[in-house]
Design a protein around this motif. Structure first.
Motif, PDB file in Angstrom:
ATOM      1  N   HIS A  15      81.510 -52.106 -49.904  1.00  6.59           N
ATOM      2  CA  HIS A  15      81.227 -53.315 -49.139  1.00  6.59           C
ATOM      3  C   HIS A  15      82.510 -53.754 -48.454  1.00  6.59           C
ATOM      4  CE1 HIS A  15      77.319 -53.865 -51.162  1.00  6.59           C
ATOM      5  NE2 HIS A  15      77.947 -53.398 -52.207  1.00  6.59           N
ATOM      6  N   LEU A  16      82.377 -54.281 -47.237  1.00  6.77           N
ATOM      7  CA  LEU A  16      83.543 -54.731 -46.487  1.00  6.77           C
ATOM      8  C   LEU A  16      83.147 -55.890 -45.598  1.00  6.77           C
ATOM      9  CD1 LEU A  16      86.496 -54.283 -45.629  1.00  6.77           C
ATOM     10  CD2 LEU A  16      85.668 -52.651 -43.916  1.00  6.77           C
ATOM     11  N   VAL A  17      83.925 -56.962 -45.684  1.00  8.68           N
ATOM     12  CA  VAL A  17      83.754 -58.105 -44.782  1.00  8.68           C
ATOM     13  C   VAL A  17      85.036 -58.213 -43.972  1.00  8.68           C
ATOM     14  CG1 VAL A  17      83.345 -60.580 -44.593  1.00  8.68           C
ATOM     15  CG2 VAL A  17      82.266 -59.281 -46.445  1.00  8.68           C
ATOM     16  N   MET A  18      84.911 -58.251 -42.669  1.00  2.37           N
ATOM     17  CA  MET A  18      86.107 -58.347 -41.845  1.00  2.37           C
ATOM     18  C   MET A  18      85.882 -59.267 -40.653  1.00  2.37           C
ATOM     19  SD  MET A  18      86.106 -54.481 -40.247  1.00  2.37           S
ATOM     20  CE  MET A  18      87.445 -54.751 -39.085  1.00  2.37           C
ATOM     21  N   GLY A  19      86.974 -59.865 -40.211  1.00  2.75           N
ATOM     22  CA  GLY A  19      86.928 -60.684 -39.016  1.00  2.75           C
ATOM     23  C   GLY A  19      87.053 -59.813 -37.782  1.00  2.75           C
ATOM     24  N   LYS A  61      91.847 -55.025 -38.657  1.00  6.09           N
ATOM     25  CA  LYS A  61      91.791 -53.560 -38.612  1.00  6.09           C
ATOM     26  C   LYS A  61      91.525 -53.059 -40.029  1.00  6.09           C
ATOM     27  CE  LYS A  61      95.059 -52.611 -34.854  1.00  6.09           C
ATOM     28  NZ  LYS A  61      96.290 -51.871 -34.477  1.00  6.09           N
ATOM     29  N   LYS A  62      90.538 -52.218 -40.159  1.00  5.11           N
ATOM     30  CA  LYS A  62      90.210 -51.659 -41.466  1.00  5.11           C
ATOM     31  C   LYS A  62      89.808 -50.196 -41.275  1.00  5.11           C
ATOM     32  CE  LYS A  62      90.409 -55.500 -43.996  1.00  5.11           C
ATOM     33  NZ  LYS A  62      91.369 -55.675 -45.109  1.00  5.11           N
ATOM     34  N   SER A  63      89.729 -49.490 -42.406  1.00 10.69           N
ATOM     35  CA  SER A  63      89.301 -48.090 -42.353  1.00 10.69           C
ATOM     36  C   SER A  63      88.272 -47.809 -43.437  1.00 10.69           C
ATOM     37  CB  SER A  63      90.491 -47.148 -42.535  1.00 10.69           C
ATOM     38  OG  SER A  63      91.397 -47.267 -41.472  1.00 10.69           O
ATOM     39  N   LEU A  64      87.279 -47.017 -43.081  1.00 11.80           N
ATOM     40  CA  LEU A  64      86.304 -46.510 -44.047  1.00 11.80           C
ATOM     41  C   LEU A  64      86.690 -45.081 -44.395  1.00 11.80           C
ATOM     42  CD1 LEU A  64      82.950 -47.683 -42.393  1.00 11.80           C
ATOM     43  CD2 LEU A  64      84.624 -49.000 -43.712  1.00 11.80           C
ATOM     44  N   ARG A  67      86.323 -48.996 -30.156  1.00  7.17           N
ATOM     45  CA  ARG A  67      86.762 -49.777 -31.316  1.00  7.17           C
ATOM     46  C   ARG A  67      86.466 -49.033 -32.631  1.00  7.17           C
ATOM     47  NH1 ARG A  67      82.426 -52.526 -28.899  1.00  7.17           N
ATOM     48  NH2 ARG A  67      80.571 -52.806 -30.237  1.00  7.17           N
ATOM     49  N   PHE A  68      85.714 -47.943 -32.540  1.00  4.19           N
ATOM     50  CA  PHE A  68      85.499 -47.046 -33.673  1.00  4.19           C
ATOM     51  C   PHE A  68      86.296 -45.775 -33.400  1.00  4.19           C
ATOM     52  CE2 PHE A  68      82.096 -49.234 -35.845  1.00  4.19           C
ATOM     53  CZ  PHE A  68      81.489 -49.977 -34.839  1.00  4.19           C
ATOM     54  N   PHE A 124      87.569 -40.253 -42.020  1.00 10.23           N
ATOM     55  CA  PHE A 124      87.844 -41.676 -41.936  1.00 10.23           C
ATOM     56  C   PHE A 124      87.175 -42.245 -40.686  1.00 10.23           C
ATOM     57  CE2 PHE A 124      91.017 -42.108 -45.257  1.00 10.23           C
ATOM     58  CZ  PHE A 124      91.519 -40.815 -45.388  1.00 10.23           C
ATOM     59  N   LEU A 125      86.889 -43.535 -40.756  1.00 10.03           N
ATOM     60  CA  LEU A 125      86.441 -44.266 -39.578  1.00 10.03           C
ATOM     61  C   LEU A 125      87.309 -45.513 -39.485  1.00 10.03           C
ATOM     62  CD1 LEU A 125      84.372 -44.231 -37.280  1.00 10.03           C
ATOM     63  CD2 LEU A 125      82.894 -45.664 -38.697  1.00 10.03           C
ATOM     64  N   HIS A 126      88.188 -45.525 -38.489  1.00 11.42           N
ATOM     65  CA  HIS A 126      89.094 -46.645 -38.295  1.00 11.42           C
ATOM     66  C   HIS A 126      88.416 -47.673 -37.403  1.00 11.42           C
ATOM     67  CE1 HIS A 126      92.066 -44.172 -40.221  1.00 11.42           C
ATOM     68  NE2 HIS A 126      92.020 -43.259 -39.265  1.00 11.42           N
ATOM     69  N   LEU A 127      88.503 -48.933 -37.835  1.00 11.95           N
ATOM     70  CA  LEU A 127      87.805 -50.017 -37.170  1.00 11.95           C
ATOM     71  C   LEU A 127      88.803 -51.052 -36.658  1.00 11.95           C
ATOM     72  CD1 LEU A 127      85.301 -50.629 -40.114  1.00 11.95           C
ATOM     73  CD2 LEU A 127      85.036 -48.989 -38.235  1.00 11.95           C
TER      74      LEU A 127
END
Lengths: 116, 116
Positions: free
Chosen positions: B10-14, B18-21, B63-64, B75-78
């Motif tokens: 689970h991930l919550v981001m604004g 920047k986040k990565s899966l 953005r992906f 990985f999927l960088h967001l």
């Protein structure tokens, strides 16, 4: 173009009764056909696939599916439903012609609800 | 199901984060996939990597950004995502063979992403 249709958003079945989840497809040439199941908060689990040979394919958890070329269908079936079969079911198709790219196309899913 | 693992679950981001899966497959496969699953819509294929080379990019916004450092990791960088990007992101892997489309894709449990 390839496409998959699952005409029912939801299927309701009483426990112990047979169940059918419908799938029709459109693809150039011979199809490769797949069924997946998704339980809540889980990924997709592979159930069975049709590549060639016997039109009746047996898979996991007692499920089977019948390939019908004339009706371009690949309906998922189970003789006796269990409450634990309640989940989201996805049909998918892929062209057998490797030169057509081989992208796996999914239907929109059918929610199966099995009541005690 | 432990053949393909995904973190975080689970991930919550604004929208400015920047986040990565991360996805890891333990099946010895040579192809990996990112899918997006939104409510009431069929699975959308985003990216395909075969032998660590990106072979498909389905018009996904920049953005992906995917990354495949080796055949076991994806990985999927967001960055600067939009609320409409909220969805379940599924990773899958398969053993791809030249000249055939028969292989089965195996899925991870997914990352549930919420963009605020």
């Amino acid at each position: 173009a390839q496409s998959v249709a699952q005409p029912e958003d939801q299927v309701n079945v009483a426990e112990g009764n047979p169940l059918t989840v419908k799938c029709t497809y459109s693809v150039s040439g011979n199809p490769y056909l797949f069924w997946y199941v998704q339980y809540p908060n889980r990924g997709l689990q592979f159930l069975l696939k049709y590549i060639t040979g016997d039109n009746l394919v047996k898979g996991s958890y007692g499920f089977e599916a019948e390939f019908n070329k004339s009706q371009t269908s690949f309906h998922l079936k189970k003789p006796s439903a269990l409450v634990s079969d309640s989940a989201l079911y996805f049909c998918a198709v892929r062209a057998s012609n490797y030169n057509q790219g081989g992208k796996l196309i999914f239907g929109q899913g059918t929610e199966l609800s099995v009541k005690p | 199901e432990t053949g393909v693992t995904q973190t975080p679950r689970h991930l919550v981001m604004g929208m400015t984060n920047k986040k990565s899966l991360k996805c890891e497959q333990h099946l010895g496969h040579n192809a990996m996939y990112w899918y997006k699953q939104s409510a009431k819509k069929p699975l959308e294929l985003m990216f395909v990597y075969s032998l660590e080379e990106r072979v498909e990019n389905n018009s996904v916004p920049s953005r992906f950004s995917p990354e495949c450092p080796n055949s076991s990791h994806l990985f999927l960088h967001l960055h600067t995502l939009q609320p409409e990007d909220s969805a379940l992101y599924l990773c899958a892997s398969s053993q791809s063979r030249a000249g055939t489309n028969q292989e089965t894709q195996y899925f991870g449990p997914g990352t549930r992403l919420l963009v605020l």
